[in-house]
Design an enzyme around this catalytic site. Structure first.
Site: not given
Length: 211
Positions: A59-60
């Site tokens: 997840i960025s």
């Protein structure tokens, strides 16, 4: 660590990092990032770091999600947007708050199921999610006012450029060893490409995977 105070610190940090679009800030405030990661990692959910979500994916970090969304929006509400790489659905959920309609493609089936549950929980009713090879885009549903790619391509895929509407914007990380975020704009005069800033993403892969 998932308290409103922790989220407020994230929002303050985003403003300090140059996120000025208050629509994007509001979306980041509205979406609970901690539900997208394993419970053991929830204590780090609002730190400015990427986190593992399984299957070799991440997840960025909040800054990158906000930055790419701000660039895509450019101060207006995009109509139809294509996301390549749904992952756990965090970026997708943010897009659902700032765009009219979101199409999102994910090549790893278990992540599709995970993202679908998250989107359902958050009542993201303007998102259409599919298990597909995102590198090919979504022919037949375009052209898109915006395209956002959440994995690094070795080059800008021509298939995606062709699915971008005139006046549309694509935000995509490009590179292998060294990656740079690029803005692709399609105008009546042609296609313009602008390098923005160094980034670090998992690579964009073709095909689909069941696990």
């Amino acid at each position: 660590m998932t308290s409103s105070r922790t989220r407020d610190r994230m929002l303050s940090r985003l403003r300090e990092q140059g996120i000025q679009d208050e629509v994007v800030i509001a979306a980041m405030a509205d979406i609970p990032r901690h539900i997208f990661v394993d419970e053991a990692l929830s204590i780090r959910a609002y730190e400015d770091v990427s986190l593992p979500i399984g299957y070799g994916q991440t997840i960025s970090q909040p800054y990158i999600v906000a930055k790419m969304t701000q660039i895509l929006r450019n101060g207006v509400t995009p109509g139809k947007v294509l996301e390549i790489g749904t992952g756990c659905g965090y970026q997708t959920s943010v897009l659902s708050r700032v765009c009219k309609e979101v199409y999102s493609l994910e090549r790893i089936r278990p992540l599709v199921m995970k993202a679908r549950n998250h989107l359902r929980t958050l009542k993201c009713t303007n998102v259409k999610l599919d298990h597909a090879d995102g590198s090919l885009g979504l022919k037949g549903y375009g052209p898109f006012d915006g395209i956002i790619v959440t994995a690094a391509a070795s080059h800008v895929p021509q298939e995606l450029v062709e699915q971008l509407a005139v006046g549309g914007r694509m935000v995509i990380p490009v590179g292998t060893t060294e990656q740079v975020l690029h803005l692709i704009q399609r105008t009546t005069q042609g296609v313009q490409q602008t390098a923005l800033e160094p980034v670090k993403f998992v690579p964009l892969l073709g095909g689909t995977a069941l696990s």
